[in-house]
Design a protein around this motif. Structure first.
Motif, PDB file in Angstrom:
ATOM      1  N   THR A   8      -4.516   3.616   7.491  1.00 32.35           N
ATOM      2  CA  THR A   8      -3.951   2.861   8.625  1.00 32.35           C
ATOM      3  C   THR A   8      -2.507   2.416   8.371  1.00 32.35           C
ATOM      4  OG1 THR A   8      -4.939   0.811   7.779  1.00 32.35           O
ATOM      5  CG2 THR A   8      -6.218   2.032   9.418  1.00 32.35           C
ATOM      6  N   TRP A   9      -1.867   2.922   7.306  1.00 26.49           N
ATOM      7  CA  TRP A   9      -0.451   2.597   7.089  1.00 26.49           C
ATOM      8  C   TRP A   9       0.377   3.211   8.210  1.00 26.49           C
ATOM      9  CZ3 TRP A   9      -1.044   4.622   1.438  1.00 26.49           C
ATOM     10  CH2 TRP A   9      -1.488   3.579   0.606  1.00 26.49           C
ATOM     11  N   CYS A  10       1.496   2.572   8.564  1.00 28.86           N
ATOM     12  CA  CYS A  10       2.390   3.121   9.585  1.00 28.86           C
ATOM     13  C   CYS A  10       2.946   4.461   9.097  1.00 28.86           C
ATOM     14  CB  CYS A  10       3.585   2.183   9.825  1.00 28.86           C
ATOM     15  SG  CYS A  10       3.147   0.466  10.082  1.00 28.86           S
ATOM     16  N   PRO A  11       3.091   5.446   9.995  1.00 29.43           N
ATOM     17  CA  PRO A  11       3.710   6.715   9.575  1.00 29.43           C
ATOM     18  C   PRO A  11       5.103   6.443   8.999  1.00 29.43           C
ATOM     19  CG  PRO A  11       2.806   6.887  11.793  1.00 29.43           C
ATOM     20  CD  PRO A  11       2.723   5.430  11.405  1.00 29.43           C
ATOM     21  N   GLY A  12       5.394   6.986   7.820  1.00 30.23           N
ATOM     22  CA  GLY A  12       6.703   6.779   7.191  1.00 30.23           C
ATOM     23  C   GLY A  12       6.728   5.637   6.192  1.00 30.23           C
ATOM     24  N   CYS A  13       5.625   4.923   6.032  1.00 28.33           N
ATOM     25  CA  CYS A  13       5.577   3.799   5.079  1.00 28.33           C
ATOM     26  C   CYS A  13       5.752   4.302   3.641  1.00 28.33           C
ATOM     27  CB  CYS A  13       4.222   3.097   5.217  1.00 28.33           C
ATOM     28  SG  CYS A  13       3.982   1.819   3.975  1.00 28.33           S
ATOM     29  N   GLY A  14       6.472   3.536   2.851  1.00 29.06           N
ATOM     30  CA  GLY A  14       6.677   3.900   1.442  1.00 29.06           C
ATOM     31  C   GLY A  14       5.393   3.941   0.622  1.00 29.06           C
ATOM     32  N   ASN A  15       4.339   3.327   1.130  1.00 30.17           N
ATOM     33  CA  ASN A  15       3.071   3.342   0.383  1.00 30.17           C
ATOM     34  C   ASN A  15       2.524   4.759   0.197  1.00 30.17           C
ATOM     35  OD1 ASN A  15       2.724   0.597  -0.169  1.00 30.17           O
ATOM     36  ND2 ASN A  15       1.866   0.200   1.855  1.00 30.17           N
ATOM     37  N   PHE A  16       2.860   5.677   1.124  1.00 26.04           N
ATOM     38  CA  PHE A  16       2.366   7.060   0.983  1.00 26.04           C
ATOM     39  C   PHE A  16       2.932   7.693  -0.296  1.00 26.04           C
ATOM     40  CE2 PHE A  16       1.724   6.490   5.570  1.00 26.04           C
ATOM     41  CZ  PHE A  16       0.455   7.015   5.719  1.00 26.04           C
ATOM     42  N   GLY A  41      -2.972  -7.231   1.400  1.00 21.92           N
ATOM     43  CA  GLY A  41      -1.756  -6.791   2.076  1.00 21.92           C
ATOM     44  C   GLY A  41      -1.863  -5.311   2.375  1.00 21.92           C
ATOM     45  N   CYS A  42      -0.821  -4.746   3.002  1.00 21.56           N
ATOM     46  CA  CYS A  42      -0.839  -3.298   3.272  1.00 21.56           C
ATOM     47  C   CYS A  42      -1.022  -2.524   1.977  1.00 21.56           C
ATOM     48  CB  CYS A  42       0.464  -2.878   3.944  1.00 21.56           C
ATOM     49  SG  CYS A  42       0.754  -3.648   5.538  1.00 21.56           S
ATOM     50  N   HIS A  43      -0.293  -2.931   0.923  1.00 20.10           N
ATOM     51  CA  HIS A  43      -0.386  -2.225  -0.375  1.00 20.10           C
ATOM     52  C   HIS A  43      -1.834  -2.181  -0.869  1.00 20.10           C
ATOM     53  CE1 HIS A  43      -0.573  -6.396  -1.664  1.00 20.10           C
ATOM     54  NE2 HIS A  43      -1.205  -5.922  -2.712  1.00 20.10           N
ATOM     55  N   ASN A 111       7.343  -3.341  -3.751  1.00 21.15           N
ATOM     56  CA  ASN A 111       8.314  -4.352  -3.303  1.00 21.15           C
ATOM     57  C   ASN A 111       9.003  -3.900  -2.016  1.00 21.15           C
ATOM     58  OD1 ASN A 111      10.006  -6.472  -3.017  1.00 21.15           O
ATOM     59  ND2 ASN A 111      11.102  -6.202  -4.959  1.00 21.15           N
ATOM     60  N   ASN A 112       8.454  -4.359  -0.885  1.00 20.59           N
ATOM     61  CA  ASN A 112       9.076  -4.015   0.403  1.00 20.59           C
ATOM     62  C   ASN A 112       9.873  -5.186   0.979  1.00 20.59           C
ATOM     63  OD1 ASN A 112       7.014  -5.673   1.269  1.00 20.59           O
ATOM     64  ND2 ASN A 112       5.787  -4.038   2.184  1.00 20.59           N
ATOM     65  N   GLY A 113       9.956  -6.276   0.212  1.00 16.05           N
ATOM     66  CA  GLY A 113      10.784  -7.413   0.637  1.00 16.05           C
ATOM     67  C   GLY A 113      10.257  -8.185   1.834  1.00 16.05           C
ATOM     68  N   PHE A 115       6.295  -9.777   3.783  1.00 17.24           N
ATOM     69  CA  PHE A 115       4.841  -9.806   3.924  1.00 17.24           C
ATOM     70  C   PHE A 115       4.544  -8.781   5.026  1.00 17.24           C
ATOM     71  CE2 PHE A 115       5.534 -14.271   2.475  1.00 17.24           C
ATOM     72  CZ  PHE A 115       4.541 -14.396   1.520  1.00 17.24           C
ATOM     73  N   GLY A 116       4.120  -7.574   4.649  1.00 17.91           N
ATOM     74  CA  GLY A 116       3.958  -6.499   5.621  1.00 17.91           C
ATOM     75  C   GLY A 116       2.786  -6.710   6.563  1.00 17.91           C
ATOM     76  N   LEU A 117       1.612  -6.925   5.998  1.00 20.23           N
ATOM     77  CA  LEU A 117       0.392  -6.997   6.824  1.00 20.23           C
ATOM     78  C   LEU A 117       0.439  -8.131   7.837  1.00 20.23           C
ATOM     79  CD1 LEU A 117      -2.354  -5.433   6.999  1.00 20.23           C
ATOM     80  CD2 LEU A 117      -3.338  -7.277   5.678  1.00 20.23           C
ATOM     81  N   LEU A 188      10.500   0.126  -5.334  1.00 19.97           N
ATOM     82  CA  LEU A 188      11.195  -0.197  -4.088  1.00 19.97           C
ATOM     83  C   LEU A 188      10.489   0.586  -2.978  1.00 19.97           C
ATOM     84  CD1 LEU A 188      14.846   0.124  -5.485  1.00 19.97           C
ATOM     85  CD2 LEU A 188      13.428  -1.939  -5.362  1.00 19.97           C
ATOM     86  N   GLN A 189       9.839  -0.138  -2.065  1.00 11.13           N
ATOM     87  CA  GLN A 189       8.942   0.497  -1.086  1.00 11.13           C
ATOM     88  C   GLN A 189       9.358   0.153   0.339  1.00 11.13           C
ATOM     89  OE1 GLN A 189       5.358  -1.531  -0.105  1.00 11.13           O
ATOM     90  NE2 GLN A 189       5.664  -0.322   1.753  1.00 11.13           N
ATOM     91  N   PRO A 190      10.113   1.039   1.005  1.00  9.44           N
ATOM     92  CA  PRO A 190      10.524   0.706   2.373  1.00  9.44           C
ATOM     93  C   PRO A 190       9.331   0.459   3.290  1.00  9.44           C
ATOM     94  CG  PRO A 190      11.712   2.636   1.556  1.00  9.44           C
ATOM     95  CD  PRO A 190      10.635   2.346   0.554  1.00  9.44           C
ATOM     96  N   CYS A 191       9.458  -0.582   4.103  1.00  9.58           N
ATOM     97  CA  CYS A 191       8.455  -0.898   5.147  1.00  9.58           C
ATOM     98  C   CYS A 191       9.117  -0.500   6.456  1.00  9.58           C
ATOM     99  CB  CYS A 191       8.139  -2.391   5.103  1.00  9.58           C
ATOM    100  SG  CYS A 191       7.276  -2.997   6.566  1.00  9.58           S
ATOM    101  N   VAL A 192       8.717   0.634   7.039  1.00  5.88           N
ATOM    102  CA  VAL A 192       9.427   1.137   8.227  1.00  5.88           C
ATOM    103  C   VAL A 192       9.339   0.180   9.408  1.00  5.88           C
ATOM    104  CG1 VAL A 192       9.416   3.621   7.730  1.00  5.88           C
ATOM    105  CG2 VAL A 192       7.413   2.584   8.793  1.00  5.88           C
ATOM    106  N   SER A 193       8.301  -0.636   9.439  1.00  7.52           N
ATOM    107  CA  SER A 193       8.127  -1.517  10.599  1.00  7.52           C
ATOM    108  C   SER A 193       8.924  -2.817  10.500  1.00  7.52           C
ATOM    109  CB  SER A 193       6.648  -1.856  10.784  1.00  7.52           C
ATOM    110  OG  SER A 193       5.940  -0.683  11.069  1.00  7.52           O
ATOM    111  N   PHE A 194       9.064  -3.360   9.276  1.00  7.27           N
ATOM    112  CA  PHE A 194       9.684  -4.687   9.182  1.00  7.27           C
ATOM    113  C   PHE A 194      10.864  -4.781   8.214  1.00  7.27           C
ATOM    114  CE2 PHE A 194       5.190  -5.310  10.362  1.00  7.27           C
ATOM    115  CZ  PHE A 194       5.394  -5.775  11.651  1.00  7.27           C
ATOM    116  N   ASN A 195      11.064  -3.780   7.367  1.00  7.10           N
ATOM    117  CA  ASN A 195      12.210  -3.816   6.443  1.00  7.10           C
ATOM    118  C   ASN A 195      12.482  -2.387   5.964  1.00  7.10           C
ATOM    119  OD1 ASN A 195      14.275  -4.991   4.968  1.00  7.10           O
ATOM    120  ND2 ASN A 195      12.966  -5.454   3.203  1.00  7.10           N
TER     121      ASN A 195
HETATM  122  S1  SF4 Z   1       3.722  -2.815   8.032  1.00 14.12           S
HETATM  123 FE1  SF4 Z   1       5.182  -1.971   6.567  1.00 14.12          FE
HETATM  124  S2  SF4 Z   1       4.139  -2.014   4.577  1.00 14.12           S
HETATM  125 FE2  SF4 Z   1       2.586  -2.220   6.187  1.00 14.12          FE
HETATM  126  S3  SF4 Z   1       1.875  -0.132   6.584  1.00 14.12           S
HETATM  127 FE3  SF4 Z   1       3.487  -0.575   8.054  1.00 14.12          FE
HETATM  128  S4  SF4 Z   1       5.356   0.214   7.109  1.00 14.12           S
HETATM  129 FE4  SF4 Z   1       3.811   0.013   5.491  1.00 14.12          FE
END
Ligand code: SF4
Ligand SMILES: Cc1ncc(C[n+]2csc(CCOP(=O)(O)OP(=O)(O)O)c2C)c(N)n1
Length: 247
Positions: A8-16, A41-43, A111-113, A115-117, A188-195
């Motif tokens: 359920t991570w957003c497409p493009g999330c650094g977690n992939f 959290g998302c991680h 570290n996406n800088g 609170f993603g979730l 360093l993990q980009p969060c495409v939705s919030f950072n």
């Molecule tokens: S909110 Fe950010 S950290 Fe969470 S899944 Fe989406 S892109 Fe990844």
């Protein structure tokens, strides 16, 4: 190594990239037994997606959980996936104690800088001035620099990597898991939705290990510098416990 859980991570999330790199690192390790724990959290969802024994624990409590696990199961390579909110806000004291004890566990900080979730509030690693859901006029606080904190706490392996460089991240994860003692990797993990900071990809500089904590501290003060900053051998927490209590 995938489970049937829906990702359920957003497409493009650094977690992939982090998950892909970890799969590669585990393959490099071969037959060794690996156990994973993750925070909230998302991680933290990574524990649901990886086909390895895993424990999803409460916010900030990955280090104490793994400390107990490793004491009881010293033959297992014990890996914790933590978020910056999870480990630098909520459970920061546990990380410091695991580092000073030299518990033989590996901590991988996503570290996406933010609170993603919970939709993008600033965390303790967000730079001063960062605008977001909780700080529309800019973050008033100074950030914690995780690698410096871990070096000062006595961690015996400290590194930084980028979620977009899967090959280098996999090698650093492998080195961390092979290290005898506490290893810490800031990713360093980009969060495409919030950072979204995928743009730093071409600005990353890679460095070699420093031979002193002081030099390592200088290296990691530049956030675009990656690599293993410092590594040393020392007695682990488990070794000390067995030495003292099994006399
Ligand atoms: S909110 Fe950010 S950290 Fe969470 S899944 Fe989406 S892109 Fe990844
Ligand atoms: C003890 C506790 N405090 C707060 C929360 C609410 N909460 C759930 S997820 C989350 C954000 C996690 O952020 P981070 O650790 O940075 O991970 P990310 O989602 O960015 O991967 C928070 C604050 C919680 N579940 N438990």
């Amino acid at each position: 190594m995938k489970t049937s859980a829906k990702i359920t991570w957003c497409p493009g999330c650094g977690n992939f990239g982090i998950m892909r790199a970890f799969e590669k690192a585990v393959k490099m390790i071969g037959n060794a037994r690996v156990v994973v724990s993750s925070g909230i959290g998302c991680h933290g969802k990574i524990a649901d997606y990886l086909k390895v024994p895993s424990f999803h624990v409460i916010h900030g409590r990955v280090p104490p959980f793994l400390t107990g696990f490793k004491l009881a199961n010293p033959e297992m390579i014990s890996v914790g996936f933590v978020g910056d909110g999870d480990a630098m806000n909520e459970g920061i004291e546990h990380l410091i104690h695991a580092a000073r004890r030299n518990t033989d566990i590996s901590i991988f900080l996503h570290n996406n800088g933010v609170f993603g979730l919970t939709t993008g509030q600033v965390t303790a690693t967000s730079p001063k001035g960062q605008k977001g859901r909780s700080t529309p006029y800019g973050n008033p606080e100074n950030p914690i620099e995780p690698c410096s904190l871990m070096l000062m706490s006595g961690a015996t392996f400290v590194a930084r990597a980028f979620a977009g460089d899967i090959q280098k991240l996999a090698q650093i994860m492998y080195d961390a898991m092979k290290h005898r003692g506490f290893s810490f990797v800031e990713i360093l993990q980009p969060c495409v939705s919030f950072n979204n900071f995928w743009g730093i990809r071409d600005e990353i500089k890679w460095v070699e290990r420093a031979d002193s904590v002081q030099t390592a501290l200088k290296l990691c003060s530049d956030k675009k510098v990656c690599g293993v900053f410092y590594q040393k051998e020392d007695e682990t927490f488990e070794e000390a416990i067995y030495r003292i209590y099994r006399r």
